[in-house]
Design a protein around this motif. Structure first.
Motif, mmCIF file in Angstrom:
data_model
loop_
_atom_site.group_PDB
_atom_site.id
_atom_site.type_symbol
_atom_site.label_atom_id
_atom_site.label_comp_id
_atom_site.label_asym_id
_atom_site.label_seq_id
_atom_site.Cartn_x
_atom_site.Cartn_y
_atom_site.Cartn_z
ATOM 1 N N HIS A 5 9.311 -40.414 46.724
ATOM 2 C CA HIS A 5 9.888 -41.379 46.128
ATOM 3 C C HIS A 5 8.940 -42.117 45.216
ATOM 4 O O HIS A 5 7.763 -41.944 45.457
ATOM 5 C CB HIS A 5 10.296 -42.521 47.254
ATOM 6 C CG HIS A 5 11.086 -42.012 48.175
ATOM 7 N ND1 HIS A 5 10.885 -41.188 49.321
ATOM 8 C CD2 HIS A 5 12.413 -42.178 48.394
ATOM 9 C CE1 HIS A 5 12.025 -40.801 49.938
ATOM 10 N NE2 HIS A 5 12.966 -41.445 49.525
ATOM 11 N N ILE A 7 7.008 -44.908 43.391
ATOM 12 C CA ILE A 7 6.035 -46.128 43.903
ATOM 13 C C ILE A 7 5.908 -47.192 42.811
ATOM 14 O O ILE A 7 5.375 -48.413 43.275
ATOM 15 C CB ILE A 7 4.873 -45.662 44.681
ATOM 16 C CG1 ILE A 7 3.902 -44.941 43.483
ATOM 17 C CG2 ILE A 7 5.146 -44.929 45.834
ATOM 18 C CD1 ILE A 7 2.367 -44.700 44.219
ATOM 19 N N CYS A 26 4.464 -40.764 42.473
ATOM 20 C CA CYS A 26 5.264 -40.777 43.558
ATOM 21 C C CYS A 26 4.502 -40.974 44.903
ATOM 22 O O CYS A 26 3.220 -41.515 44.611
ATOM 23 C CB CYS A 26 5.914 -39.465 43.948
ATOM 24 S SG CYS A 26 7.318 -39.168 42.583
ATOM 25 N N ASP A 27 4.975 -41.192 46.063
ATOM 26 C CA ASP A 27 4.258 -41.847 47.311
ATOM 27 C C ASP A 27 3.300 -40.638 47.656
ATOM 28 O O ASP A 27 2.561 -40.994 48.787
ATOM 29 C CB ASP A 27 5.295 -42.105 48.220
ATOM 30 C CG ASP A 27 6.429 -40.817 48.506
ATOM 31 O OD1 ASP A 27 6.461 -39.954 47.915
ATOM 32 O OD2 ASP A 27 7.259 -41.135 49.607
ATOM 33 N N ASP A 28 3.194 -39.524 46.944
ATOM 34 C CA ASP A 28 1.947 -38.756 47.366
ATOM 35 C C ASP A 28 0.888 -38.930 46.413
ATOM 36 O O ASP A 28 -0.148 -38.249 46.398
ATOM 37 C CB ASP A 28 2.520 -37.198 47.125
ATOM 38 C CG ASP A 28 2.885 -36.776 45.682
ATOM 39 O OD1 ASP A 28 2.988 -37.664 44.919
ATOM 40 O OD2 ASP A 28 2.926 -35.639 45.557
#
Length: 119
Positions: A5, A7, A26-28
């Motif tokens: 997702h 961010i 993204c959320d990583d």
């Protein structure tokens, strides 16, 4: 494939003749080149091609699905984008900062050599 997702707001758009992908985080906490549902047939073909490349041992960037939050698409920065293109999960390729995009400036390196046959 994993689902990530966004961010934060998309960073930039890569102007191409095709889908003009976005650079997103993204959320990583990694940056991804995100292709969206503007041309679904081509997006599906790219997904299948990346999976076959992996099966065949061809080195390609890591891929994932990305859910782009509508609030992360700033309309004032990217007015050409339609929010409806991001209602489905998008296809992401890991952004490789040191890579070079294959464009017209590089095509001359791959032109076929002319071989003359001498009799």
């Amino acid at each position: 494939m994993q689902l990530l997702h966004t961010i934060e707001d998309a960073h930039k758009i890569f102007e191409t003749q095709g889908s003009s992908p976005l650079l997103v985080t993204c959320d990583d906490f990694r940056d991804w080149v995100c292709k969206y549902d503007r041309f679904p047939k081509y997006l599906f073909n790219e997904l299948i091609a990346s999976q076959f490349a992996r099966l065949w041992g061809i080195k390609t960037p890591e891929t994932c699905f990305i859910k782009v939050k509508s609030e992360h698409i700033p309309k004032e920065k990217f007015p050409q984008l339609q929010l409806s293109w991001f209602e489905k999960e998008c296809f992401g390729s890991l952004y490789l900062e040191a890579s070079k995009e294959l464009d017209h400036t590089m095509l001359s390196m791959f032109q076929e050599l002319i071989i003359r046959k001498y009799s």
